[in-house]
Design an enzyme around this catalytic site. Structure first.
Site, PDB file in Angstrom:
ATOM      1  N   ASP A 110      33.529  29.315  48.596  1.00  0.00           N
ATOM      2  CA  ASP A 110      33.211  29.869  47.280  1.00  0.00           C
ATOM      3  C   ASP A 110      31.772  30.371  47.339  1.00  0.00           C
ATOM      4  O   ASP A 110      30.849  29.583  47.552  1.00  0.00           O
ATOM      5  CB  ASP A 110      33.367  28.746  46.247  1.00  0.00           C
ATOM      6  CG  ASP A 110      32.925  29.150  44.863  1.00  0.00           C
ATOM      7  OD1 ASP A 110      32.478  30.302  44.673  1.00  0.00           O
ATOM      8  OD2 ASP A 110      33.023  28.295  43.962  1.00  0.00           O
ATOM      9  N   ILE A 111      31.590  31.643  47.140  1.00  0.00           N
ATOM     10  CA  ILE A 111      30.260  32.245  47.321  1.00  0.00           C
ATOM     11  C   ILE A 111      29.230  31.693  46.334  1.00  0.00           C
ATOM     12  O   ILE A 111      28.041  31.688  46.627  1.00  0.00           O
ATOM     13  CB  ILE A 111      30.357  33.791  47.247  1.00  0.00           C
ATOM     14  CG1 ILE A 111      29.154  34.436  47.933  1.00  0.00           C
ATOM     15  CG2 ILE A 111      30.494  34.287  45.813  1.00  0.00           C
ATOM     16  CD1 ILE A 111      29.326  35.918  48.207  1.00  0.00           C
TER      17      ILE A 111
ATOM     18  N   ASN B 203      32.005  45.787  38.565  1.00  0.00           N
ATOM     19  CA  ASN B 203      32.564  47.083  38.153  1.00  0.00           C
ATOM     20  C   ASN B 203      31.415  47.932  37.606  1.00  0.00           C
ATOM     21  O   ASN B 203      30.336  47.402  37.323  1.00  0.00           O
ATOM     22  CB  ASN B 203      33.701  46.883  37.138  1.00  0.00           C
ATOM     23  CG  ASN B 203      33.228  46.140  35.913  1.00  0.00           C
ATOM     24  OD1 ASN B 203      32.387  46.636  35.159  1.00  0.00           O
ATOM     25  ND2 ASN B 203      33.721  44.935  35.715  1.00  0.00           N
TER      26      ASN B 203
ATOM     27  N   SER C 106      36.286  44.695  47.088  1.00  0.00           N
ATOM     28  CA  SER C 106      37.464  45.558  46.825  1.00  0.00           C
ATOM     29  C   SER C 106      38.812  44.988  47.272  1.00  0.00           C
ATOM     30  O   SER C 106      39.832  45.652  47.103  1.00  0.00           O
ATOM     31  CB  SER C 106      37.299  46.966  47.442  1.00  0.00           C
ATOM     32  OG  SER C 106      36.420  47.749  46.667  1.00  0.00           O
ATOM     33  N   THR C 107      38.837  43.775  47.843  1.00  0.00           N
ATOM     34  CA  THR C 107      40.119  43.265  48.360  1.00  0.00           C
ATOM     35  C   THR C 107      40.928  42.493  47.321  1.00  0.00           C
ATOM     36  O   THR C 107      42.003  41.984  47.625  1.00  0.00           O
ATOM     37  CB  THR C 107      39.916  42.347  49.580  1.00  0.00           C
ATOM     38  OG1 THR C 107      39.138  41.205  49.175  1.00  0.00           O
ATOM     39  CG2 THR C 107      39.226  43.068  50.720  1.00  0.00           C
ATOM     40  N   GLY C 108      40.418  42.393  46.087  1.00  0.00           N
ATOM     41  CA  GLY C 108      41.149  41.699  45.023  1.00  0.00           C
ATOM     42  C   GLY C 108      41.705  42.711  44.036  1.00  0.00           C
ATOM     43  O   GLY C 108      42.605  43.488  44.367  1.00  0.00           O
TER      44      GLY C 108
ATOM     45  N   ASP D 228      33.419  38.248  40.477  1.00  0.00           N
ATOM     46  CA  ASP D 228      32.497  38.639  39.397  1.00  0.00           C
ATOM     47  C   ASP D 228      32.491  37.566  38.296  1.00  0.00           C
ATOM     48  O   ASP D 228      31.425  37.090  37.869  1.00  0.00           O
ATOM     49  CB  ASP D 228      32.975  39.996  38.845  1.00  0.00           C
ATOM     50  CG  ASP D 228      31.944  40.702  37.977  1.00  0.00           C
ATOM     51  OD1 ASP D 228      30.806  40.223  37.897  1.00  0.00           O
ATOM     52  OD2 ASP D 228      32.304  41.745  37.392  1.00  0.00           O
TER      53      ASP D 228
HETATM   54  N1  AR6 Z   1      33.899  33.321  46.291  1.00  0.00           N
HETATM   55  C1  AR6 Z   1      34.183  34.241  47.258  1.00  0.00           C
HETATM   56  N2  AR6 Z   1      35.163  35.160  47.134  1.00  0.00           N
HETATM   57  C2  AR6 Z   1      35.879  35.164  45.994  1.00  0.00           C
HETATM   58  C3  AR6 Z   1      35.651  34.249  44.945  1.00  0.00           C
HETATM   59  C4  AR6 Z   1      34.604  33.304  45.123  1.00  0.00           C
HETATM   60  N3  AR6 Z   1      34.294  32.394  44.185  1.00  0.00           N
HETATM   61  N4  AR6 Z   1      36.547  34.508  43.938  1.00  0.00           N
HETATM   62  C5  AR6 Z   1      37.309  35.533  44.366  1.00  0.00           C
HETATM   63  N5  AR6 Z   1      36.925  35.931  45.605  1.00  0.00           N
HETATM   64  P1  AR6 Z   1      37.731  40.732  43.284  1.00  0.00           P
HETATM   65  P2  AR6 Z   1      37.297  43.617  43.708  1.00  0.00           P
HETATM   66  C6  AR6 Z   1      37.458  36.996  46.467  1.00  0.00           C
HETATM   67  O1  AR6 Z   1      38.976  40.988  42.513  1.00  0.00           O
HETATM   68  O2  AR6 Z   1      38.587  43.737  44.401  1.00  0.00           O
HETATM   69  C7  AR6 Z   1      36.453  42.118  38.870  1.00  0.00           C
HETATM   70  O3  AR6 Z   1      37.134  41.870  37.693  1.00  0.00           O
HETATM   71  C8  AR6 Z   1      38.865  37.472  46.256  1.00  0.00           C
HETATM   72  O4  AR6 Z   1      39.773  36.565  46.864  1.00  0.00           O
HETATM   73  O5  AR6 Z   1      36.799  39.695  42.798  1.00  0.00           O
HETATM   74  O6  AR6 Z   1      36.074  44.269  44.321  1.00  0.00           O
HETATM   75  C9  AR6 Z   1      35.266  43.077  38.693  1.00  0.00           C
HETATM   76  O7  AR6 Z   1      34.699  42.978  37.406  1.00  0.00           O
HETATM   77  C10 AR6 Z   1      38.845  38.814  46.956  1.00  0.00           C
HETATM   78  O8  AR6 Z   1      39.075  38.661  48.344  1.00  0.00           O
HETATM   79  O9  AR6 Z   1      36.836  42.102  43.427  1.00  0.00           O
HETATM   80  C11 AR6 Z   1      35.885  44.426  38.916  1.00  0.00           C
HETATM   81  O10 AR6 Z   1      36.471  44.942  37.754  1.00  0.00           O
HETATM   82  C12 AR6 Z   1      37.410  39.299  46.779  1.00  0.00           C
HETATM   83  O11 AR6 Z   1      36.690  38.174  46.258  1.00  0.00           O
HETATM   84  C13 AR6 Z   1      36.956  44.157  39.947  1.00  0.00           C
HETATM   85  O12 AR6 Z   1      37.320  42.783  39.786  1.00  0.00           O
HETATM   86  C14 AR6 Z   1      37.245  40.479  45.860  1.00  0.00           C
HETATM   87  O13 AR6 Z   1      38.149  40.383  44.769  1.00  0.00           O
HETATM   88  C15 AR6 Z   1      36.452  44.335  41.354  1.00  0.00           C
HETATM   89  O14 AR6 Z   1      37.513  44.188  42.249  1.00  0.00           O
END
Ligand code: AR6
Length: 184
Positions: free
Chosen positions: A21-22, A35, A128-130, A45
């Site tokens: 967890d970052i 975003n 971007s992977t979520g 985020d």
């Molecule tokens: N620690 C590390 N990685 C994490 C954590 C954590 N605590 N929680 C989730 N991840 P995403 P995006 C990973 O969706 O695709 C937001 O709503 C997760 O498993 O967080 O860049 C923003 O406001 C995935 O691999 O970001 C934007 O609207 C990675 O973080 C949008 O999502 C990125 O997933 C950005 O989308």
């Protein structure tokens, strides 16, 4: 606590892949996958804003906007880090809208901002992977190549770069790309 799984050193810079967890990282700067409006959201985020407390949103509101592929810096509220670097990755739209270029830029601009603040250690998530839907295998390759390029272009600028990966499938994809990119 995040577990360190893969490590490589280029010059004086250590690059590590971890699962974890970052928000728990004790580093100078943590990167947020935000975003463009910087008002918080889900995923990493949401986790960063929850852990940092309300001062983070206040600072983000004052900045107001970040274009995809760019990065802005705030303080880190109650996090253990000194700075949060908010970057915006590309939304995946099939791969023909410059998504790879924007993803590479999000990493490089984040690292550049960290160096600009005098940070020596930085943790980044898999941008971007979520919610943004970037295919994980391709994201892993593009992300690690961008980091490698930055380190080669800015030797010794950072001591440690940690990619902190939350999910098993993301960690596996990055592990595979790590070997292809750094070890061969
Ligand atoms: N620690 C590390 N990685 C994490 C954590 C954590 N605590 N929680 C989730 N991840 P995403 P995006 C990973 O969706 O695709 C937001 O709503 C997760 O498993 O967080 O860049 C923003 O406001 C995935 O691999 O970001 C934007 O609207 C990675 O973080 C949008 O999502 C990125 O997933 C950005 O989308």
């Amino acid at each position: 606590m995040a577990q360190e799984m893969e490590v490589v050193t280029i010059g004086n810079t250590k690059i590590a892949l971890k699962r974890g967890d970052i928000t728990q990282e004790e580093v100078d700067a943590i990167v947020n996958a935000a975003n463009p409006r910087l008002l918080g959201g889900g995923g990493v985020d949401g986790a960063i804003h929850r852990a940092a407390g309300p001062s983070l949103l206040q600072e983000c509101r004052q900045i107001g906007y970040c274009a995809p592929g760019e990065a802005v810096v705030t303080g880190a509220g109650e996090l253990k880090a000194r700075y949060v670097i908010h970057t915006v990755g590309p939304v995946w739209r099939g791969g023909t809208r410059g998504e790879e270029r924007v993803l590479a830029s999000a990493y490089k601009e984040s690292l550049k901002r960290a160096v600009g603040k005098g940070a020596a250690t930085i943790a980044l998530p898999a941008i971007s992977t979520g919610a943004y839907g970037f295919p994980v295998d391709l994201a892993a390759k593009v992300s690690l190549c961008a980091i490698k390029e930055f380190v080669e272009e800015n030797p010794g600028a950072l001591e440690q770069i940690s990619l902190v990966l939350f999910g098993e499938n993301i960690y596996k994809a990055f592990g595979k790309a790590f070997e292809a990119c750094f070890i061969r």
